[in-house]
Motif scaffolding. Sequence first.
Motif, PDB file in Angstrom:
ATOM      1  N   ASP A 281       0.839  -1.202   0.000  1.00  0.00           N
ATOM      2  CA  ASP A 281       0.000   0.000   0.000  1.00  0.00           C
ATOM      3  C   ASP A 281       0.873   1.251   0.000  1.00  0.00           C
ATOM      4  O   ASP A 281       0.567   2.244  -0.674  1.00  0.00           O
ATOM      5  CB  ASP A 281      -0.919   0.017   1.227  1.00  0.00           C
ATOM      6  N   GLU A 282       1.961   1.193   0.752  1.00  0.00           N
ATOM      7  CA  GLU A 282       2.900   2.314   0.790  1.00  0.00           C
ATOM      8  C   GLU A 282       3.570   2.501  -0.570  1.00  0.00           C
ATOM      9  O   GLU A 282       3.767   3.634  -1.033  1.00  0.00           O
ATOM     10  CB  GLU A 282       3.951   2.064   1.874  1.00  0.00           C
ATOM     11  N   ASP A 285       1.145   4.221  -2.788  1.00  0.00           N
ATOM     12  CA  ASP A 285       1.074   5.647  -2.458  1.00  0.00           C
ATOM     13  C   ASP A 285       2.246   6.407  -3.070  1.00  0.00           C
ATOM     14  O   ASP A 285       2.081   7.525  -3.590  1.00  0.00           O
ATOM     15  CB  ASP A 285       1.069   5.840  -0.940  1.00  0.00           C
ATOM     16  N   LYS A 286       3.435   5.808  -3.022  1.00  0.00           N
ATOM     17  CA  LYS A 286       4.600   6.465  -3.626  1.00  0.00           C
ATOM     18  C   LYS A 286       4.456   6.515  -5.145  1.00  0.00           C
ATOM     19  O   LYS A 286       4.924   7.465  -5.789  1.00  0.00           O
ATOM     20  CB  LYS A 286       5.885   5.753  -3.202  1.00  0.00           C
ATOM     21  N   GLU A 288       1.615   6.997  -6.621  1.00  0.00           N
ATOM     22  CA  GLU A 288       0.734   8.145  -6.837  1.00  0.00           C
ATOM     23  C   GLU A 288       1.523   9.448  -6.787  1.00  0.00           C
ATOM     24  O   GLU A 288       1.287  10.369  -7.582  1.00  0.00           O
ATOM     25  CB  GLU A 288      -0.378   8.159  -5.784  1.00  0.00           C
ATOM     26  N   ARG A 364       9.997   9.314  -0.434  1.00  0.00           N
ATOM     27  CA  ARG A 364       9.286  10.394  -1.118  1.00  0.00           C
ATOM     28  C   ARG A 364      10.222  11.537  -1.481  1.00  0.00           C
ATOM     29  O   ARG A 364      10.120  12.131  -2.556  1.00  0.00           O
ATOM     30  CB  ARG A 364       8.134  10.890  -0.239  1.00  0.00           C
TER      31      ARG A 364
END
Length: 381
Positions: A281-282, A285-286, A288, A364
Amino acid sequence: MRVTNVEGREFLDFASQTLNLNLGQCHPDIVEVVERQANRLQYTSSRYLDEPTMRLAKRIAEVAPEGLDKVNPKVTGGSIANEGAIKMARKKHDGNTIATTYGSFFGETNEVMRLSGKYYDKDFLVTDGDFEHFDPPYAGDSVSESADEFRKLAETREDLCGVILTPIDVNAGVVEFPKSYLQDVRNICDEHDIALIFDEVQTGFGWLGQMFAAEYYDVTPDIMTLAKGISAGYPLGAIVCREEYDVVGYGEHEFTHGANPIASAVAVTNIDILTQPGYLDEVADKGELLGERLAGLEDEFDIVDDVRRFGLIAGVDIVDDGEPSPELAEEIFEACLDEGIMFRLSGDFGGNSLVIKPPVIAKRSQIDTAIDTLRDVLERH
């Protein structure tokens, strides 16, 4: 994530080296398992089973799409895995012909070079008779037209026993086979009793925010080939298939250095890391964030024609006066390298795509640094 050359210059790796280093360099858990396994058992003949390889086969079956539970981990990489998938399809269906798309790439051993749509016309390969090629959906045809072309092939080529696709073709510049197209091909294969093979060498093991593209698109093949990200940089490949395709026996597709105990132990640890709760999931997100940072490049810069992003994998097409420009893409690549960022160039369909595929451990802040650098370089050109 960072590598240093002999001159002491540091680079941020946004290509995962050969698009395979999903956990980056020297991940502490990987270093630990290498040392531990090297002190226990470093090699066994393919005639025998060792504990790391047995655990690996079990873990692959656990994380593979439902129904794919037979595993051959005794191969050394993607080319060899794809060769094995061809054998499975031919033996199961007592046929000969395998189909794929023009521009595809499945490795550089002889048989898969003959199969690859990238190499099908090379003079030094004997290409007559047992491979068929058709246009991919991203080569100008609509999705329905491309699927119809495969349907015609399935209906007219009596000895067609398999079709192999790369759901997201990184080598072609990070272009996808849309879900509707993949589902159409799945249906055609079911209607005509043809093996559907997914080459997940590039897409497997985390980069999409899921373990496999088969899950990303919710389309399950009959056979799936794995390598690159399976073992965090150590030489290993695997084939996973439905039970009815588990037809290749002992001595028909096993190799001296296949399923090396050290590589197998690394692969198990790699899978354990990726399947920790919330880990993928992480990554998603990265992905995205990467998409947000790349958004609008084609509007801001005349030399950018298109940007595609799937999970943590992206392709940026470089043009000059609206035409694909491998030369300008090379300049952009080299300029980014001079600034300490490693991307990769695609060699297919014009050779004008920058491929962005960082390890899934990318921070990030590192994504921001890499794309800021790319934007600065584009601005100067």
